[in-house]
Design an enzyme around this catalytic site. Structure first.
Site, mmCIF file in Angstrom:
data_model
loop_
_atom_site.group_PDB
_atom_site.id
_atom_site.type_symbol
_atom_site.label_atom_id
_atom_site.label_comp_id
_atom_site.label_asym_id
_atom_site.label_seq_id
_atom_site.Cartn_x
_atom_site.Cartn_y
_atom_site.Cartn_z
ATOM 1 N N HIS A 17 -81.676 -52.728 64.724
ATOM 2 C CA HIS A 17 -82.628 -53.323 65.652
ATOM 3 C C HIS A 17 -84.010 -52.755 65.392
ATOM 4 C CE1 HIS A 17 -81.061 -49.666 67.554
ATOM 5 N NE2 HIS A 17 -82.269 -49.532 68.090
ATOM 6 N N ASP A 73 -85.956 -54.579 76.147
ATOM 7 C CA ASP A 73 -85.299 -53.274 76.202
ATOM 8 C C ASP A 73 -85.031 -52.904 77.653
ATOM 9 O OD1 ASP A 73 -85.147 -50.673 74.036
ATOM 10 O OD2 ASP A 73 -84.998 -50.225 76.181
ATOM 11 N N CYS A 103 -69.464 -52.519 70.086
ATOM 12 C CA CYS A 103 -70.896 -52.469 69.777
ATOM 13 C C CYS A 103 -71.629 -53.200 70.903
ATOM 14 C CB CYS A 103 -71.202 -53.099 68.425
ATOM 15 S SG CYS A 103 -72.976 -53.308 68.160
ATOM 16 N N HIS A 156 -73.594 -57.896 62.484
ATOM 17 C CA HIS A 156 -73.514 -56.447 62.708
ATOM 18 C C HIS A 156 -73.826 -55.701 61.419
ATOM 19 C CE1 HIS A 156 -72.304 -52.709 64.685
ATOM 20 N NE2 HIS A 156 -71.854 -52.371 63.479
ATOM 21 N N HIS A 211 -76.382 -50.721 65.740
ATOM 22 C CA HIS A 211 -76.475 -52.118 65.313
ATOM 23 C C HIS A 211 -77.954 -52.284 65.023
ATOM 24 C CE1 HIS A 211 -75.374 -56.615 65.960
ATOM 25 N NE2 HIS A 211 -76.668 -56.579 65.622
ATOM 26 N N CYS A 218 -73.579 -56.274 69.730
ATOM 27 C CA CYS A 218 -72.698 -57.413 69.434
ATOM 28 C C CYS A 218 -72.266 -58.078 70.731
ATOM 29 C CB CYS A 218 -71.479 -56.969 68.632
ATOM 30 S SG CYS A 218 -71.796 -56.729 66.869
ATOM 31 N N ASN A 263 -85.599 -47.134 64.155
ATOM 32 C CA ASN A 263 -85.111 -45.764 64.142
ATOM 33 C C ASN A 263 -83.823 -45.759 63.336
ATOM 34 O OD1 ASN A 263 -87.184 -45.033 65.950
ATOM 35 N ND2 ASN A 263 -85.933 -45.607 67.711
ATOM 36 N N GLY A 321 -83.685 -40.932 65.306
ATOM 37 C CA GLY A 321 -83.605 -41.203 66.742
ATOM 38 C C GLY A 321 -82.786 -42.430 67.094
ATOM 39 N N HIS A 349 -87.840 -52.264 67.279
ATOM 40 C CA HIS A 349 -88.546 -52.237 68.561
ATOM 41 C C HIS A 349 -89.917 -52.887 68.384
ATOM 42 C CE1 HIS A 349 -85.940 -48.982 70.432
ATOM 43 N NE2 HIS A 349 -85.649 -48.827 69.156
#
Ligand code: AMP
Ligand code: ZN
Length: 113
Positions: A100, A30, A4, A46, A98, A7, A87, A93, A102
């Protein structure tokens, strides 16, 4: 979790431009920013995607949102506005599995999808 990428960022096995870290949350820039401010806010734990959260994660998810709003202030987009989006799975998308969120800002964002 093995293999991952996030991770590995949490474990400092691969580098990232970290903008916030505590015991349970990490935020980093990003690698392919879509806006002047584009930060990913993730739980260190995770969790594959948003559908995998449980009742035990509600505090974590709430604190993650608080971190995002503090970061929006620090990064100068709290007044101008921003998006904080997840997403989820294929049609959502999601590419990295893992969990997250944005944090996007610094320009006028239009539409969804
Ligand atoms: P998503 O489509 O929501 O799964 O978004 C995954 C995001 O992770 C994309 O915006 C990628 O640019 C970003 N990303 C992938 N690898 C890295 C990395 N090593 N460091 C920072 N961001 C990354
Ligand atoms: Zn992971």
């Amino acid at each position: 979790m093995d293999d991952c990428i996030f991770c590995k960022i949490v474990n400092k096995e691969i580098p990232a431009q970290v903008v916030y870290e505590d015991d349970e949350i990490l935020a980093f820039k990003d690698i392919k920013p879509l806006a002047p401010v584009h930060v990913l806010v993730i739980p260190k734990k995770h969790i594959p995607d948003l559908t995998a959260i449980t009742g035990e994660d509600t505090g974590l998810i709430g604190r993650l949102h608080l971190v995002a709003t503090r970061l929006a202030e620090e990064l100068g987009v709290a007044d101008s506005g921003f998006r904080f989006v997840n997403n989820c799975k294929g049609d959502g998308g999601q590419v990295v599995f893992h969990l997250h969120f944005h944090l996007l800002g610094g320009r006028q964002l239009r539409g969804l999808g």
